[in-house]
Design a protein around this motif. Sequence first.
Motif, short mmCIF file in Angstrom:
data_model
loop_
_atom_site.label_atom_id
_atom_site.label_comp_id
_atom_site.label_asym_id
_atom_site.label_seq_id
_atom_site.Cartn_x
_atom_site.Cartn_y
_atom_site.Cartn_z
N VAL A 1 -18.50 4.84 -13.98
CA VAL A 1 -18.32 5.44 -14.25
C VAL A 1 -17.94 6.77 -12.94
N ARG A 2 -18.70 6.17 -11.68
CA ARG A 2 -19.04 6.67 -11.29
C ARG A 2 -17.80 6.64 -9.51
N ILE A 3 -17.74 6.03 -9.34
CA ILE A 3 -16.34 4.98 -8.91
C ILE A 3 -14.76 4.09 -9.20
N VAL A 4 -13.99 4.83 -9.58
CA VAL A 4 -13.14 4.52 -10.82
C VAL A 4 -12.14 3.30 -10.25
N SER A 5 -11.60 3.59 -9.13
CA SER A 5 -11.05 3.35 -7.94
C SER A 5 -10.79 3.07 -6.81
N VAL A 6 -10.01 1.66 -6.66
CA VAL A 6 -10.78 1.77 -4.46
C VAL A 6 -9.14 2.15 -3.92
N THR A 7 -8.86 2.16 -3.00
CA THR A 7 -8.17 1.93 -1.31
C THR A 7 -7.83 1.11 -1.07
N ILE A 8 -5.84 0.72 -1.34
CA ILE A 8 -6.20 -0.30 -0.01
C ILE A 8 -4.99 -0.68 0.12
N LYS A 9 -4.53 -1.46 1.54
CA LYS A 9 -2.80 -1.11 2.36
C LYS A 9 -2.34 -2.41 1.14
N GLY A 10 -1.28 -2.47 0.30
CA GLY A 10 -0.57 -3.07 0.49
C GLY A 10 0.85 -2.94 0.31
N ALA A 11 1.61 -2.98 -0.47
CA ALA A 11 2.89 -3.69 -0.44
C ALA A 11 4.23 -2.78 -2.31
N ARG A 12 4.59 -2.00 -2.02
CA ARG A 12 5.37 -1.99 -3.01
C ARG A 12 7.02 -1.69 -2.92
N CYS A 13 7.58 -2.43 -3.85
CA CYS A 13 8.72 -2.20 -3.89
C CYS A 13 9.41 -1.28 -4.09
N SER A 14 10.67 -0.56 -3.43
CA SER A 14 10.97 0.61 -3.78
C SER A 14 12.24 0.67 -4.66
N LYS A 15 12.23 -0.74 -5.71
CA LYS A 15 13.37 -0.58 -6.72
C LYS A 15 12.76 -0.67 -7.89
N CYS A 16 12.02 -1.87 -8.23
CA CYS A 16 11.52 -2.18 -9.05
C CYS A 16 10.00 -1.93 -9.73
N GLY A 17 9.16 -1.34 -8.59
CA GLY A 17 7.70 -0.74 -8.15
C GLY A 17 6.91 -1.75 -8.39
N GLU A 18 7.20 -3.22 -8.18
CA GLU A 18 5.99 -3.75 -8.12
C GLU A 18 5.28 -4.10 -6.83
N SER A 19 3.85 -4.13 -7.59
CA SER A 19 2.84 -3.34 -5.96
C SER A 19 2.59 -5.42 -5.64
N TYR A 20 2.11 -5.74 -4.20
CA TYR A 20 1.54 -6.52 -3.71
C TYR A 20 0.10 -6.56 -3.16
N TYR A 21 -0.54 -7.39 -3.37
CA TYR A 21 -2.04 -6.54 -2.08
C TYR A 21 -2.21 -8.40 -2.40
N SER A 22 -2.50 -9.07 -1.18
CA SER A 22 -3.33 -9.95 -0.54
C SER A 22 -4.41 -10.62 -1.53
N MET A 23 -4.62 -11.82 -1.13
CA MET A 23 -5.70 -12.23 -2.34
C MET A 23 -7.10 -12.24 -1.66
N GLN A 24 -7.69 -12.59 -0.58
CA GLN A 24 -8.52 -11.29 0.15
C GLN A 24 -8.37 -10.20 -0.54
N ASP A 25 -7.27 -9.00 -0.02
CA ASP A 25 -8.58 -7.60 -1.32
C ASP A 25 -8.96 -8.02 -2.99
N ILE A 26 -7.97 -8.79 -3.38
CA ILE A 26 -8.97 -9.45 -5.11
C ILE A 26 -9.89 -9.69 -5.75
N ASP A 27 -10.42 -10.49 -3.43
CA ASP A 27 -11.49 -10.98 -4.10
C ASP A 27 -12.30 -9.98 -4.04
N ALA A 28 -11.67 -9.09 -2.43
CA ALA A 28 -12.99 -8.07 -2.24
C ALA A 28 -12.84 -6.65 -3.73
#
Length: 238
Positions: free
Chosen positions: A191-218
């Motif tokens: 409950v101390r750290i609930v999210s992380v911020t990474i550099k990814g991408a987001r579609c301006s139309k449908c809002g789909e988010s993208y980030y790399s496999m390395q980020d997922i592993d991290a």
Amino acid sequence: MTENNDDTRKKISEKFERMLPQIWERARRNNEASKTEYMKQLHTKLLDDSRNQFPTSVFNTYLKGLSIVDISSDESIVFGTNSNLKKERLESEYLSLLKTSLKNITHVNYEISFVVNDFDIPDSLEGKSTDELYELAFGKEELARQKELKRNRLIQPDYDESLLNIVECVLCACDDVPNVSLSIPLKSKNVRIVSVTIKGARCSKCGESYYSMQDIDAIHKIEQLLEELYPHNRSDCQ
């Protein structure tokens, strides 16, 4: 009369013996055809179910490209993926969810295993450039379209060689998918750290988010580390 009957039975028996290999081969082909059709239908249903069970990024990275390599009568199923990294992640993180999805669909507790698909490159494709291979797969028009998308992406103000620089959304085909900071919720009871911020991408139309496999592993490693560092700061300990 008895001799005639014996001769008839003998001829029938001999004919059956001659036809037996053909009968077995036909049964084998029919069985394989039924098995192949069942695997196709199961694969489709499993993808539909998994799409609702997993986060979009996980589904697109690990599950969308899964294939069913074999399924046995002893209630075992073999899935194929295209890299050792994905195989290891599927085995360590998503095996139980896949089992649940399979049971929901088939009502069978399948034993699941994974293999890395071995793709042999035909001799006729050896030495061809990426553009040539892409053209063979998708045609000249699509190759030209992709090149134009890449040229347009290069001149966007958010372009950065170290970032994703998505040229087109895979869901809605929008070509405006800027690099942005994404806040990713952590799947952890900490409950101390609930999210992380990474550099990814987001579609301006449908809002789909993208980030790399390395980020997922991290992110997975961070979740595991938090469980170890804060064993008493869990939501189930309050």
